[in-house]
Design a protein around this motif. Sequence first.
Motif, short mmCIF file in Angstrom:
data_model
loop_
_atom_site.label_atom_id
_atom_site.label_comp_id
_atom_site.label_asym_id
_atom_site.label_seq_id
_atom_site.Cartn_x
_atom_site.Cartn_y
_atom_site.Cartn_z
N THR A 39 0.83 -1.22 0.00
CA THR A 39 0.00 0.00 0.00
C THR A 39 0.86 1.26 0.00
N TYR A 40 1.97 1.21 0.75
CA TYR A 40 2.79 2.41 0.87
C TYR A 40 4.02 2.40 -0.05
N ARG A 47 1.68 4.34 -4.89
CA ARG A 47 1.25 5.53 -4.15
C ARG A 47 0.08 6.25 -4.85
N LYS A 62 -1.77 5.16 -7.41
CA LYS A 62 -2.90 4.25 -7.68
C LYS A 62 -3.73 4.03 -6.42
N GLY A 63 -3.04 4.00 -5.28
CA GLY A 63 -3.72 3.76 -4.01
C GLY A 63 -4.65 4.88 -3.60
N GLU A 64 -4.40 6.07 -4.11
CA GLU A 64 -5.26 7.20 -3.76
C GLU A 64 -6.33 7.48 -4.82
N GLU A 65 -6.21 6.80 -5.96
CA GLU A 65 -7.15 7.05 -7.07
C GLU A 65 -8.63 6.89 -6.71
N PRO A 66 -9.00 5.81 -5.99
CA PRO A 66 -10.43 5.60 -5.76
C PRO A 66 -11.12 6.75 -5.05
N LYS A 67 -10.39 7.48 -4.20
CA LYS A 67 -11.05 8.55 -3.45
C LYS A 67 -11.45 9.71 -4.37
N ARG A 79 -12.15 9.12 -7.78
CA ARG A 79 -13.13 8.56 -8.72
C ARG A 79 -14.52 8.44 -8.09
N MET A 80 -14.57 8.21 -6.76
CA MET A 80 -15.88 8.03 -6.12
C MET A 80 -16.68 9.33 -6.05
N MET A 81 -16.00 10.46 -6.29
CA MET A 81 -16.71 11.74 -6.20
C MET A 81 -17.67 11.93 -7.39
N ASP A 82 -17.45 11.15 -8.45
CA ASP A 82 -18.29 11.29 -9.63
C ASP A 82 -18.93 9.94 -9.95
N ASP A 83 -20.00 9.62 -9.26
CA ASP A 83 -20.62 8.31 -9.47
C ASP A 83 -22.13 8.42 -9.63
N ASP A 84 -22.58 9.57 -10.18
CA ASP A 84 -24.02 9.81 -10.26
C ASP A 84 -24.76 8.83 -11.16
#
Lengths: 56, 467
Positions: free
Chosen positions: A26-27, A32, A34-39, A41-46
Amino acid sequence: MDSASIYYLGVTLILFLAFAAIVARTYSKRHRDKGEEPKFRMMDDDKPKKDDHPEN
Amino acid sequence: MNQQEGYADDIVKGFVIWSMVWGLVAVLVGVFISFQIAFPQLNFPPYLTYGRLRPIHTNAGIFGWGIGSFMAFFIYITQRLTRTSLWSPGLAKAQLWLFNVVIALAAVTLAMGMNRSKEYAELEWPVASLVVVLWVIFAVNIVMTIVKRREEQMYISLWYILATLVGVAVLYLVNNASIPVSLTKSYSAYAGANDANVQWWYGHNAVAMVLTTPPLAIFYYFLPKATGVPIYSHRMGVIAFWSLIFMYLWTGAHHLLWAPVPDWVQTLAMAFSVMLIAPSWAAVFNGYFSMNGQWHQMRENYLVKFLIFGITFYGLQTLQGPSQSIRTFSAFIHFTDWVPGHVHMGTLGWVSLVLFAAIYYTIPRLYHTEIYSVGLANVHFWLVLTGQLIFSITMWIAGVQQAAMLNATNPDGSLHYSFIETMVELYPYWHMRALGGVIYLAGLLVFLYNIYQTIAGAKTQAVAQRA
């Protein structure tokens, strides 16, 4: 040390190593970004994705 | 809703509404039994006694309000994080019906005195078997939705959701292993200290897999949505998740300190309980750090207020819990009113505040409208916060006094107070607790009114638009 104790110790050690591997991966520098990408991407899930070719 | 156009959200509406119904039942019964303790003449045998009503309160609260809401938000969140619609909306509809049947059956059978005498696992085998069917339906639907996901990486909430699905299944199956002797009676498959050990392995991990991982999944999803800013660190969330999963399942025996289970089991549980502070507070810090530059939203955005106070109570809960798991402190406060104070900070403070925020966020979006009244949402917040604090703080003080009296000895070593003397001293605290419950109930009614008006207003708008 009897066989049951060796078994318990072995399982504990394997679990600890698995956890250490998760932390290392993870670290790692490689993961680094890629591990933060989901946070982000989840902001645009309408809406569901329209494409017919799932990424997974 | 046309499944080809969007997410299957009608079913989410159903689960949210029914979870609120069961939440109201849980709080109404809770307030009533708090009055029964303060005024014992309010016990009406056989059905309306504290002994019969208390498990109805806990089952309606944890399983009706808690699990019902989690089912709603797992379906809501999973679809969005996988960017795909639910695998089977039909199965989810069947799940909603079965969920309500199970909770209603639980209430009826518990009122009739059918009880396995295991805390949080009271339901007799026919109802427990239906719970298993319900969970399998739920788990299959969520897992299959994740399998067909259109996002390669899984956001942290999905990890918590998967852990809940697997964890609850394992815990429930193992602890409910029983030998039925009739339709209404069964006996545990385990005996003696083993039975107690399995029960509290289940009991404490019900706290983990029902009252920790699902609200964390919901918190991690709705905090960024409410603030409009991503979570501080996704990687820290992943590490906290795996630490929590590795540690939690070892902690159950801290309910059995000083009991006839092996000493090393107790020590192991105690050590892992203290270690759990790290992953718990990683989630708390992730929440707080996400608010960097956004703290003004605590004043301007009522959703953020619910969520940040919720995670704060989670932080306090996860400091108090490990403290209680230490032998010396446990010897002092175990079997006192301190414990319900602790439990209700978690359920009323942490879990419910996060669920209120999630409902406030989703209902207007699901019905394509605005919340009926932000002012009422704020009134709701302050009422439930005040009610919960009165409840918990009163019980902590009562617990310390009770413990001090129970432990007081004369120079010859005999007990200074009789048991009944300790009970009599607690009456003022029990009155205060009942008052705290009434205030919390008032807050809940304001919330339900606000949600009802939001939905009713949306329906009126929809009719007007069609006309």
